[in-house]
Design a protein around this motif. Structure first.
Motif, PDB file in Angstrom:
ATOM      1  N   GLU A 106       1.068  -0.779   0.325  1.00 17.96           N
ATOM      2  CA  GLU A 106      -0.108   0.327   0.443  1.00 17.96           C
ATOM      3  C   GLU A 106       0.753   1.578   0.274  1.00 17.96           C
ATOM      4  N   TYR A 132      -7.407   6.570  -2.801  1.00 14.58           N
ATOM      5  CA  TYR A 132      -7.710   5.120  -3.438  1.00 14.58           C
ATOM      6  C   TYR A 132      -6.865   4.353  -2.498  1.00 14.58           C
ATOM      7  N   TRP A 133      -5.613   4.802  -1.991  1.00 14.01           N
ATOM      8  CA  TRP A 133      -4.395   3.948  -0.872  1.00 14.01           C
ATOM      9  C   TRP A 133      -4.916   4.653   0.005  1.00 14.01           C
ATOM     10  N   ALA A 148       2.005   6.925  -6.438  1.00 18.01           N
ATOM     11  CA  ALA A 148       0.383   7.915  -7.071  1.00 18.01           C
ATOM     12  C   ALA A 148       0.428   8.924  -6.771  1.00 18.01           C
ATOM     13  N   GLY A 192       1.891   2.014  -3.064  1.00 19.81           N
ATOM     14  CA  GLY A 192       0.798   1.938  -4.251  1.00 19.81           C
ATOM     15  C   GLY A 192       0.838   3.711  -4.116  1.00 19.81           C
ATOM     16  N   ASN A 217      -8.836  -0.330  -0.877  1.00 20.20           N
ATOM     17  CA  ASN A 217      -7.679  -1.527  -1.984  1.00 20.20           C
ATOM     18  C   ASN A 217      -8.113  -3.200  -0.805  1.00 20.20           C
ATOM     19  N   ASP A 254      -1.645  12.080  -8.754  1.00 20.71           N
ATOM     20  CA  ASP A 254      -2.740  11.253  -9.115  1.00 20.71           C
ATOM     21  C   ASP A 254      -3.621  10.830  -8.283  1.00 20.71           C
ATOM     22  N   ARG A 272      -5.764   8.040  -7.632  1.00 24.30           N
ATOM     23  CA  ARG A 272      -5.278   6.988  -6.740  1.00 24.30           C
ATOM     24  C   ARG A 272      -4.248   6.451  -5.365  1.00 24.30           C
TER      25      ARG A 272
END
Length: 173
Positions: free
Chosen positions: A109, A127-128, A116, A112, A133, A121, A124
């Motif tokens: 994580e 998202y993390w 990102a 990622g 996820n 981004d 993203r």
């Protein structure tokens, strides 16, 4: 940097991070004199200390002017013993690099999230940060996830499918 180049760089960083777990016992990597010496020279570090994956991660980080990632590998933090505690030095350093509280995210994580953030981004990153996820159906709804977790000797409910796949690929390499 193109999207495929970023993917290659991310893959190299992930591989290097995961390969660091193989050296958690503190064993030094076995040097391959000519290749490692050339890579070490390119990375600007002493030969015989780092694995090829670590050297490549250092080279990539320096090329991208990413001193935090370069220092992560140069310091050997990627080799921290995960058995010491869940907040190993490497995970703490990755968390600091990502600007989040240590102990809240897995290594995958954090990698990622950092990637990102580098790419600006926002979708993203969120998202993390939100742990979206982890919002997957329970393991009982995914027989493949259960089987993969069993082959790795872990509880399928403790990991996402992507984390299990990363674990498996690090073992296969």
């Amino acid at each position: 940097m193109t999207s495929s180049s970023k993917t290659i760089v991310l893959s190299a960083v992930i591989a290097a991070l995961l390969s660091g777990a193989a050296f958690a016992s503190g064993a030094a990597p076995a040097p391959n004199a000519s290749n490692d010496a050339q890579l070490a020279a390119s990375a600007g570090v002493q030969p015989g200390i780092y694995t090829a994956a670590e050297l490549q991660a250092i080279i990539d980080a320096k090329r991208d002017n990413d001193s935090r990632t370069a220092n992560y590998f140069i310091s050997g933090a990627n080799r921290a013993n995960p058995a010491q505690n869940t907040d190993s030095v490497g995970l703490e350093q990755l968390a600091r690099a990502a600007g989040v509280q240590p102990g809240q995210y897995t290594q995958a994580e954090l990698v990622g999230l950092i990637e990102a953030q580098k790419e600006n981004d926002a979708v993203r990153v969120e998202y993390w940060l939100s742990h979206a996820n982890r919002n997957t159906p329970d393991a009982s709804a995914n027989p493949g996830k259960i089987q993969l977790a069993k082959t790795l000797g872990v509880n399928p409910d403790d990991y996402s499918l992507s984390e299990l796949v990363l674990m498996q690929s690090s073992i296969s390499d």
